[in-house]
Scaffold this motif. Structure first.
Motif, PDB file in Angstrom:
ATOM      1  N   LEU A  10      57.243  39.869  46.395  1.00 49.43           N
ATOM      2  CA  LEU A  10      57.630  40.228  47.657  1.00 49.43           C
ATOM      3  C   LEU A  10      59.195  40.453  47.594  1.00 49.43           C
ATOM      4  O   LEU A  10      59.656  41.282  48.143  1.00 49.43           O
ATOM      5  CB  LEU A  10      57.756  38.840  48.412  1.00 49.43           C
ATOM      6  CG  LEU A  10      58.399  38.646  49.808  1.00 49.43           C
ATOM      7  CD1 LEU A  10      57.710  40.124  51.012  1.00 49.43           C
ATOM      8  CD2 LEU A  10      58.342  37.426  50.593  1.00 49.43           C
ATOM      9  N   ARG A  11      59.709  39.825  46.530  1.00 50.89           N
ATOM     10  CA  ARG A  11      61.177  40.081  46.123  1.00 50.89           C
ATOM     11  C   ARG A  11      61.369  41.841  45.968  1.00 50.89           C
ATOM     12  O   ARG A  11      62.124  42.130  46.370  1.00 50.89           O
ATOM     13  CB  ARG A  11      61.636  39.394  45.038  1.00 50.89           C
ATOM     14  CG  ARG A  11      63.089  39.507  44.626  1.00 50.89           C
ATOM     15  CD  ARG A  11      63.303  38.516  43.558  1.00 50.89           C
ATOM     16  NE  ARG A  11      64.835  38.877  43.131  1.00 50.89           N
ATOM     17  CZ  ARG A  11      65.527  38.209  42.380  1.00 50.89           C
ATOM     18  NH1 ARG A  11      64.986  37.285  41.804  1.00 50.89           N
ATOM     19  NH2 ARG A  11      66.790  38.678  42.126  1.00 50.89           N
ATOM     20  N   ALA A  12      60.408  42.144  45.114  1.00 49.50           N
ATOM     21  CA  ALA A  12      60.688  43.552  44.640  1.00 49.50           C
ATOM     22  C   ALA A  12      60.430  44.799  45.908  1.00 49.50           C
ATOM     23  O   ALA A  12      60.899  45.503  46.093  1.00 49.50           O
ATOM     24  CB  ALA A  12      59.692  43.895  43.511  1.00 49.50           C
ATOM     25  N   LYS A  13      59.475  44.042  46.729  1.00 52.24           N
ATOM     26  CA  LYS A  13      59.281  45.194  48.003  1.00 52.24           C
ATOM     27  C   LYS A  13      60.505  45.089  48.808  1.00 52.24           C
ATOM     28  O   LYS A  13      60.818  46.059  49.305  1.00 52.24           O
ATOM     29  CB  LYS A  13      58.147  44.501  48.881  1.00 52.24           C
ATOM     30  CG  LYS A  13      56.647  44.815  47.999  1.00 52.24           C
ATOM     31  CD  LYS A  13      55.642  44.172  48.787  1.00 52.24           C
ATOM     32  CE  LYS A  13      54.195  43.995  48.356  1.00 52.24           C
ATOM     33  NZ  LYS A  13      53.136  43.521  48.843  1.00 52.24           N
ATOM     34  N   VAL A  14      61.115  43.866  48.955  1.00 54.97           N
ATOM     35  CA  VAL A  14      62.200  43.775  49.998  1.00 54.97           C
ATOM     36  C   VAL A  14      63.380  44.258  49.380  1.00 54.97           C
ATOM     37  O   VAL A  14      64.075  45.285  50.047  1.00 54.97           O
ATOM     38  CB  VAL A  14      62.715  42.373  50.076  1.00 54.97           C
ATOM     39  CG1 VAL A  14      64.044  42.273  50.623  1.00 54.97           C
ATOM     40  CG2 VAL A  14      61.652  41.633  50.809  1.00 54.97           C
ATOM     41  N   ILE A  15      63.600  44.354  47.716  1.00 56.82           N
ATOM     42  CA  ILE A  15      64.651  45.051  47.009  1.00 56.82           C
ATOM     43  C   ILE A  15      64.351  46.580  47.388  1.00 56.82           C
ATOM     44  O   ILE A  15      65.171  47.295  47.737  1.00 56.82           O
ATOM     45  CB  ILE A  15      64.623  45.002  45.756  1.00 56.82           C
ATOM     46  CG1 ILE A  15      65.259  43.374  45.577  1.00 56.82           C
ATOM     47  CG2 ILE A  15      65.650  45.822  44.960  1.00 56.82           C
ATOM     48  CD1 ILE A  15      65.313  42.812  44.283  1.00 56.82           C
ATOM     49  N   PHE A  16      63.045  47.114  47.092  1.00 58.05           N
ATOM     50  CA  PHE A  16      63.002  48.518  47.047  1.00 58.05           C
ATOM     51  C   PHE A  16      63.081  49.082  48.667  1.00 58.05           C
ATOM     52  O   PHE A  16      63.728  50.145  48.698  1.00 58.05           O
ATOM     53  CB  PHE A  16      61.098  48.690  46.746  1.00 58.05           C
ATOM     54  CG  PHE A  16      60.791  50.054  47.041  1.00 58.05           C
ATOM     55  CD1 PHE A  16      61.343  51.025  46.365  1.00 58.05           C
ATOM     56  CD2 PHE A  16      59.991  50.375  48.265  1.00 58.05           C
ATOM     57  CE1 PHE A  16      60.737  52.423  46.405  1.00 58.05           C
ATOM     58  CE2 PHE A  16      59.407  51.932  48.294  1.00 58.05           C
ATOM     59  CZ  PHE A  16      59.799  52.937  47.390  1.00 58.05           C
ATOM     60  N   HIS A  17      62.996  48.334  49.630  1.00 58.56           N
ATOM     61  CA  HIS A  17      63.063  48.992  51.132  1.00 58.56           C
ATOM     62  C   HIS A  17      64.619  48.719  51.327  1.00 58.56           C
ATOM     63  O   HIS A  17      64.830  49.883  52.071  1.00 58.56           O
ATOM     64  CB  HIS A  17      62.127  48.139  52.070  1.00 58.56           C
ATOM     65  CG  HIS A  17      60.700  48.251  52.035  1.00 58.56           C
ATOM     66  ND1 HIS A  17      59.808  47.660  51.308  1.00 58.56           N
ATOM     67  CD2 HIS A  17      60.070  49.245  53.035  1.00 58.56           C
ATOM     68  CE1 HIS A  17      58.885  48.117  51.618  1.00 58.56           C
ATOM     69  NE2 HIS A  17      58.904  49.258  52.478  1.00 58.56           N
ATOM     70  N   VAL A  18      65.049  47.743  50.736  1.00 59.49           N
ATOM     71  CA  VAL A  18      66.563  47.570  51.093  1.00 59.49           C
ATOM     72  C   VAL A  18      67.508  48.942  50.532  1.00 59.49           C
ATOM     73  O   VAL A  18      68.119  49.658  50.946  1.00 59.49           O
ATOM     74  CB  VAL A  18      67.243  46.561  50.473  1.00 59.49           C
ATOM     75  CG1 VAL A  18      68.744  46.437  50.369  1.00 59.49           C
ATOM     76  CG2 VAL A  18      66.803  45.103  51.586  1.00 59.49           C
ATOM     77  N   LEU A  19      67.045  49.280  49.059  1.00 62.19           N
ATOM     78  CA  LEU A  19      67.324  50.464  48.282  1.00 62.19           C
ATOM     79  C   LEU A  19      67.203  51.829  49.204  1.00 62.19           C
ATOM     80  O   LEU A  19      67.987  52.588  49.493  1.00 62.19           O
ATOM     81  CB  LEU A  19      66.972  50.476  47.172  1.00 62.19           C
ATOM     82  CG  LEU A  19      67.557  49.389  46.188  1.00 62.19           C
ATOM     83  CD1 LEU A  19      66.724  49.594  44.948  1.00 62.19           C
ATOM     84  CD2 LEU A  19      68.800  49.729  46.008  1.00 62.19           C
ATOM     85  N   ILE A  20      65.971  51.932  49.829  1.00 61.78           N
ATOM     86  CA  ILE A  20      65.419  52.994  50.533  1.00 61.78           C
ATOM     87  C   ILE A  20      66.242  53.216  51.828  1.00 61.78           C
ATOM     88  O   ILE A  20      66.850  54.326  52.070  1.00 61.78           O
ATOM     89  CB  ILE A  20      64.088  53.260  51.119  1.00 61.78           C
ATOM     90  CG1 ILE A  20      63.079  53.384  49.585  1.00 61.78           C
ATOM     91  CG2 ILE A  20      63.828  54.666  51.951  1.00 61.78           C
ATOM     92  CD1 ILE A  20      63.311  54.517  49.059  1.00 61.78           C
ATOM     93  N   LEU A  21      66.667  52.117  52.686  1.00 64.74           N
ATOM     94  CA  LEU A  21      67.339  52.152  53.631  1.00 64.74           C
ATOM     95  C   LEU A  21      68.870  52.507  53.256  1.00 64.74           C
ATOM     96  O   LEU A  21      69.632  53.085  54.051  1.00 64.74           O
ATOM     97  CB  LEU A  21      67.451  50.733  54.459  1.00 64.74           C
ATOM     98  CG  LEU A  21      66.036  50.571  55.157  1.00 64.74           C
ATOM     99  CD1 LEU A  21      66.142  49.046  55.726  1.00 64.74           C
ATOM    100  CD2 LEU A  21      65.763  51.835  56.368  1.00 64.74           C
ATOM    101  N   ALA A  22      69.400  51.771  52.301  1.00 58.09           N
ATOM    102  CA  ALA A  22      70.584  52.057  51.769  1.00 58.09           C
ATOM    103  C   ALA A  22      71.053  53.792  51.436  1.00 58.09           C
ATOM    104  O   ALA A  22      71.799  54.244  51.890  1.00 58.09           O
ATOM    105  CB  ALA A  22      71.035  51.302  50.569  1.00 58.09           C
ATOM    106  N   ALA A  23      70.043  54.238  50.783  1.00 64.12           N
ATOM    107  CA  ALA A  23      70.014  55.639  50.330  1.00 64.12           C
ATOM    108  C   ALA A  23      69.960  56.591  51.582  1.00 64.12           C
ATOM    109  O   ALA A  23      70.877  57.405  51.689  1.00 64.12           O
ATOM    110  CB  ALA A  23      68.848  56.085  49.516  1.00 64.12           C
ATOM    111  N   ILE A  24      69.243  56.312  52.746  1.00 70.26           N
ATOM    112  CA  ILE A  24      69.126  56.947  53.845  1.00 70.26           C
ATOM    113  C   ILE A  24      70.328  56.942  54.636  1.00 70.26           C
ATOM    114  O   ILE A  24      71.097  57.880  55.386  1.00 70.26           O
ATOM    115  CB  ILE A  24      68.029  56.440  54.699  1.00 70.26           C
ATOM    116  CG1 ILE A  24      66.476  56.862  54.023  1.00 70.26           C
ATOM    117  CG2 ILE A  24      68.113  57.160  56.189  1.00 70.26           C
ATOM    118  CD1 ILE A  24      65.319  56.465  54.699  1.00 70.26           C
ATOM    119  N   SER A  25      70.932  55.756  54.742  1.00 68.50           N
ATOM    120  CA  SER A  25      72.151  55.344  55.426  1.00 68.50           C
ATOM    121  C   SER A  25      73.425  56.205  54.576  1.00 68.50           C
ATOM    122  O   SER A  25      74.321  56.622  55.557  1.00 68.50           O
ATOM    123  CB  SER A  25      72.554  53.652  55.437  1.00 68.50           C
ATOM    124  OG  SER A  25      71.440  53.275  56.283  1.00 68.50           O
ATOM    125  N   ALA A  26      73.464  55.950  53.379  1.00 67.13           N
ATOM    126  CA  ALA A  26      74.278  57.086  52.718  1.00 67.13           C
ATOM    127  C   ALA A  26      74.434  58.303  52.856  1.00 67.13           C
ATOM    128  O   ALA A  26      75.514  59.065  53.061  1.00 67.13           O
ATOM    129  CB  ALA A  26      74.380  56.499  51.184  1.00 67.13           C
TER     130      ALA A  26
END
Length: 183
Positions: A10-26
């Motif tokens: 679950l931790r890896a999934k959350v980190i992965f999704h946060v990184l994807i959202l951060a890349a899109i936002s950037a």
């Protein structure tokens, strides 16, 4: 398979999704920032071209008032030399004939058909100015009407609305280079 997300914690999934959202936002913020900066650059260059145009109109008016209209050519050449980024200045008749130009060989010739059409539209609609951004040539062209005012009636027919058109061409390559260096 490494991207089989079903076997991740679950931790890896959350980190992965946060990184994807951060890349899109950037990416979105970068696009917004660059678009805004280009808008500011274009606005500043357009304003500078308009200021040079106003200065040229005032100079030509002063020269005509003093009976020194033949000095118009020297005056616009001086403005191009002393103002960074100005590629050319032309004083045009309402019909599209070149009265004075920083490119001396153009004096007395007519503009290309497309430019004459732009001027006719400008004069017919009495639009004070029109700006064209030519990205392929890295230039901004500003056309400004020179209106017939009472001070001009001694030389120009009082019934005439427009005495001419002033064109200022600004090369924005230097501004573009500065923009890309700042990125």
């Amino acid at each position: 398979m490494i991207l089989d997300i079903r076997h991740w914690t679950l931790r890896a999934k959350v980190i992965f999704h946060v990184l994807i959202l951060a890349a899109i936002s950037a990416g979105i913020l970068t696009i917004i920032s660059m678009t805004t900066q280009w808008g500011v650059i274009y606005a500043l260059i357009q304003r500078e071209a308009e200021l040079v145009g106003s200065l040229t109109k005032s100079s030509v008016f002063f020269l005509k008032k003093c009976g020194r209209i033949e000095d118009t050519q020297a005056e616009i050449n001086e403005l191009v030399v002393t103002t960074r980024g100005i590629k050319s200045i032309r004083v045009l008749t309402p019909a599209g004939k070149i009265f004075a130009s920083t490119r001396v060989e153009e004096k007395g010739t007519e503009l290309p058909a497309e430019d004459r059409k732009t001027i006719r539209t400008l004069v017919a609609e009495q639009t004070a100015r029109q700006t064209l951004i030519l990205k392929s040539q890295h230039t901004i062209r500003t056309f400004m009407l020179v209106e017939n005012v009472p001070e001009c009636y001694s030389c120009h027919d009082a019934e005439r609305r427009i005495n001419g058109v002033l064109e200022v061409v600004f090369d924005y390559r230097e501004a573009a280079d500065l923009f890309w260096k700042s990125q």
